[in-house]
Write a protein that holds these residues in place. Sequence first.
Motif, PDB file in Angstrom:
ATOM      1  N   LEU A  72      19.034  13.528   8.565  1.00 47.81           N
ATOM      2  CA  LEU A  72      20.111  12.635   9.366  1.00 47.81           C
ATOM      3  C   LEU A  72      21.345  12.564   8.794  1.00 47.81           C
ATOM      4  O   LEU A  72      22.352  12.701   9.234  1.00 47.81           O
ATOM      5  CB  LEU A  72      19.545  11.309   9.813  1.00 47.81           C
ATOM      6  CG  LEU A  72      20.240  10.576  10.868  1.00 47.81           C
ATOM      7  CD1 LEU A  72      20.109  11.103  12.263  1.00 47.81           C
ATOM      8  CD2 LEU A  72      19.474   9.019  11.177  1.00 47.81           C
ATOM      9  N   GLN A  73      21.074  12.418   7.401  1.00 47.02           N
ATOM     10  CA  GLN A  73      22.427  12.210   6.687  1.00 47.02           C
ATOM     11  C   GLN A  73      23.152  13.638   6.536  1.00 47.02           C
ATOM     12  O   GLN A  73      24.317  13.578   6.768  1.00 47.02           O
ATOM     13  CB  GLN A  73      22.055  11.745   5.201  1.00 47.02           C
ATOM     14  CG  GLN A  73      23.358  11.810   4.293  1.00 47.02           C
ATOM     15  CD  GLN A  73      22.863  11.005   2.956  1.00 47.02           C
ATOM     16  OE1 GLN A  73      23.204   9.945   2.669  1.00 47.02           O
ATOM     17  NE2 GLN A  73      22.535  12.026   2.120  1.00 47.02           N
TER      18      GLN A  73
ATOM     19  N   THR B  18      23.110  15.973   8.962  1.00 44.73           N
ATOM     20  CA  THR B  18      23.793  16.109  10.351  1.00 44.73           C
ATOM     21  C   THR B  18      24.915  15.171  10.705  1.00 44.73           C
ATOM     22  O   THR B  18      25.744  15.589  11.393  1.00 44.73           O
ATOM     23  CB  THR B  18      22.745  16.094  11.298  1.00 44.73           C
ATOM     24  OG1 THR B  18      22.022  14.914  11.233  1.00 44.73           O
ATOM     25  CG2 THR B  18      21.692  17.153  11.437  1.00 44.73           C
ATOM     26  N   ALA B  19      24.823  13.873   9.915  1.00 44.47           N
ATOM     27  CA  ALA B  19      25.864  13.019  10.216  1.00 44.47           C
ATOM     28  C   ALA B  19      26.856  13.379   9.365  1.00 44.47           C
ATOM     29  O   ALA B  19      27.998  12.768   9.654  1.00 44.47           O
ATOM     30  CB  ALA B  19      25.558  11.813  10.119  1.00 44.47           C
TER      31      ALA B  19
ATOM     32  N   ASP C  19      30.934  13.944  10.442  1.00 43.38           N
ATOM     33  CA  ASP C  19      31.212  13.470  11.559  1.00 43.38           C
ATOM     34  C   ASP C  19      31.887  12.097  11.676  1.00 43.38           C
ATOM     35  O   ASP C  19      31.122  10.943  11.527  1.00 43.38           O
ATOM     36  CB  ASP C  19      29.812  13.503  12.401  1.00 43.38           C
ATOM     37  CG  ASP C  19      30.033  13.185  13.860  1.00 43.38           C
ATOM     38  OD1 ASP C  19      31.079  12.956  14.108  1.00 43.38           O
ATOM     39  OD2 ASP C  19      28.669  13.284  14.411  1.00 43.38           O
TER      40      ASP C  19
ATOM     41  N   THR D 230      30.074   8.983  13.606  1.00 41.34           N
ATOM     42  CA  THR D 230      28.735   8.421  13.029  1.00 41.34           C
ATOM     43  C   THR D 230      29.215   6.742  13.213  1.00 41.34           C
ATOM     44  O   THR D 230      30.153   6.279  12.768  1.00 41.34           O
ATOM     45  CB  THR D 230      28.638   8.640  11.604  1.00 41.34           C
ATOM     46  OG1 THR D 230      28.569  10.259  11.376  1.00 41.34           O
ATOM     47  CG2 THR D 230      27.450   7.850  10.986  1.00 41.34           C
ATOM     48  N   THR D 231      28.223   6.371  13.689  1.00 45.95           N
ATOM     49  CA  THR D 231      27.993   4.898  14.081  1.00 45.95           C
ATOM     50  C   THR D 231      27.383   4.062  12.922  1.00 45.95           C
ATOM     51  O   THR D 231      26.686   4.577  12.125  1.00 45.95           O
ATOM     52  CB  THR D 231      27.349   4.361  15.388  1.00 45.95           C
ATOM     53  OG1 THR D 231      26.017   4.732  15.015  1.00 45.95           O
ATOM     54  CG2 THR D 231      28.004   5.199  16.501  1.00 45.95           C
TER      55      THR D 231
ATOM     56  N   THR E  41      23.720   4.472  13.210  1.00 46.94           N
ATOM     57  CA  THR E  41      23.364   5.648  12.462  1.00 46.94           C
ATOM     58  C   THR E  41      23.132   5.520  11.200  1.00 46.94           C
ATOM     59  O   THR E  41      22.246   5.975  10.353  1.00 46.94           O
ATOM     60  CB  THR E  41      23.995   6.941  12.812  1.00 46.94           C
ATOM     61  OG1 THR E  41      24.123   6.981  14.403  1.00 46.94           O
ATOM     62  CG2 THR E  41      23.673   8.201  12.069  1.00 46.94           C
ATOM     63  N   TYR E  42      24.297   4.994  10.209  1.00 48.37           N
ATOM     64  CA  TYR E  42      24.241   4.689   8.887  1.00 48.37           C
ATOM     65  C   TYR E  42      23.120   3.927   8.546  1.00 48.37           C
ATOM     66  O   TYR E  42      22.391   4.243   7.433  1.00 48.37           O
ATOM     67  CB  TYR E  42      25.480   3.787   8.656  1.00 48.37           C
ATOM     68  CG  TYR E  42      25.564   3.403   7.260  1.00 48.37           C
ATOM     69  CD1 TYR E  42      25.833   4.159   6.165  1.00 48.37           C
ATOM     70  CD2 TYR E  42      25.319   1.964   6.968  1.00 48.37           C
ATOM     71  CE1 TYR E  42      26.054   3.853   4.828  1.00 48.37           C
ATOM     72  CE2 TYR E  42      25.419   1.600   5.736  1.00 48.37           C
ATOM     73  CZ  TYR E  42      25.734   2.386   4.696  1.00 48.37           C
ATOM     74  OH  TYR E  42      25.518   2.028   3.069  1.00 48.37           O
TER      75      TYR E  42
END
Lengths: 331, 331
Positions: free
Chosen positions: A156-157, A159-160, A163, A166-167, A170-171
């Motif tokens: 996930l890190q 793909t984020a 970007d 990123t919210t 998500t963080y």
Amino acid sequence: MSVDTATKPHDRLAEALAEDMGRVNTMIRERMASEHAPRIPEVTAHLVEAGGKRLRPMLTLGAARMCGYDGPYHVHLAATVEFIHTATLLHDDVVDESQQRRERPTANLLWDNTSSVLVGDYLFARSFQLMTETGSIRVLRILSNAAATIAEGEVLQLTAARDLATTEETYLKIVRGKTAALFSAAMEVGGVIAGQDDARVQAMFDYGDALGIAFQMVDDILDYAGSDATGKNIGDDFRERKLTLPVIKAVAKADAEERAFWQRTIEKGKQDDGDLGTALALLDKHAAIDATRAEAVAWADRAKAALAGLPDHPIRGMLIDLADYVVARLR
Amino acid sequence: MSVDTATKPHDRLAEALAEDMGRVNTMIRERMASEHAPRIPEVTAHLVEAGGKRLRPMLTLGAARMCGYDGPYHVHLAATVEFIHTATLLHDDVVDESQQRRERPTANLLWDNTSSVLVGDYLFARSFQLMTETGSIRVLRILSNAAATIAEGEVLQLTAARDLATTEETYLKIVRGKTAALFSAAMEVGGVIAGQDDARVQAMFDYGDALGIAFQMVDDILDYAGSDATGKNIGDDFRERKLTLPVIKAVAKADAEERAFWQRTIEKGKQDDGDLGTALALLDKHAAIDATRAEAVAWADRAKAALAGLPDHPIRGMLIDLADYVVARLR
């Protein structure tokens, strides 16, 4: 070095658990060895022997002791947790080296990459072997879930990264994966092996989860705010274009010009000499470091609250102090 | 395509186990999914869905059925085995891409490397989660041992690569690690889950071990001898400077001039256009392919012998035929 180390909760924990930790270190050295592939201990030794803080295995030992456990298996579980952590570090190296590499290739990077991947795999497998010796399917389930969550967090890190959309949500998912999952599992298995009831095991998990989140937020602050104590370079996350909480908060408050700056430096990766300074000024302008620090303190408070209902115990006091100390690294 | 596929033992096994294999495929698809990191199934899908032979999970299903198992967990174990195999393939990609890379870097290799490492880790973790659902510590022990042996074999292969002093004994250790360990574990857990006695479980292990060794020896022959059926490029191992059994045998019989050839091409990696042809001629001169084939046949015979004492069963016949078929790929 001017701080009185005897008062640090981490050192008090290390002292209280010294005998157990000695057994963990012996087990780690024994199980690192490979009859068939002597290169394996070569690669792991510098990581395992480098005198890291052993924070994660200490959580397992501390949780087990605090819960009155007197069997032998907290040592296996603590070694397991350290093996999983070391394997993760080895594989992170590959991921991070690959990214740096586009700028500056080094001669022996290829060999290092392949060794890191395969030796990491070996340590993962070893960690599962160690777990099976406890005979507890429940701890196997907890730690295999943690391993899956760690890998998900890392993906996930990836793909984020870069970007700007990123919210904070998500963080938090990423942090729960890459850092907190092993903290919470380390605590949880300590409680499980000690035969605690569900509420007590949940308290262990909650402490580790909140401590891990606070720990990572502080790490992400230190990457911008810096500290003599850490020896970290300021701005690594910026150069690697990671969307950590301070940046997410500053981007959320950015005007058009600032947004263009973040797009150029983080999304497009076009960074010049003065850009880190500009980034720091923007974090300051929007009080992004202060806001992140406030969240880290809130998570540390949650960690302490998780242990509040437990019976009094010297280790419990040290773990509560540890939560404060994790955030105190910032001052 | 001109061969009558209905008579291939692999296809007869696939037909006999079709219902179980359908459940395995469903479970693989379900457990590949990641709520938090949708990139994960993207990366694995092309590997898992690519229509591989599913040889390893078929061994687990076949062993369990042959032993009269009628519970649900052979499906979990077969999916576990395929996950471990897929994770290994992903990490092999990183190792192999890294080596090729020195000759020809490609644009998106970095991204692929990081994804391969992390998604491989995710599949390893998932495979352990799946195993815990069986509730059997013994199968967990067998499969975590296998995972450690696989990683050791890969590291050993890395350290033995380019080293003309590699012995047949070292080659066998490498092959047992990187290939046979998962074949033998796949068979063994099928027997264990079916509650077989130690002798029967040992027979399962021995079959898988010998079949895996024969399988890898044939692969190593095909890398030089080639075959329309495999679609493999001739000479990949030569270009990657791997010390496989045919080369080890030719090096052992090399005169001074031939030894200088192997030193230049394998140890120093200085290869010209005609070198693969020279290598093939030297393998032929010393009958290295024939000698390797004879060993592969001997291992296939050992695989068949391992099942000889078992009660008659349709699957048993197919597994015995499969051992012949693995070697028959050469003709």
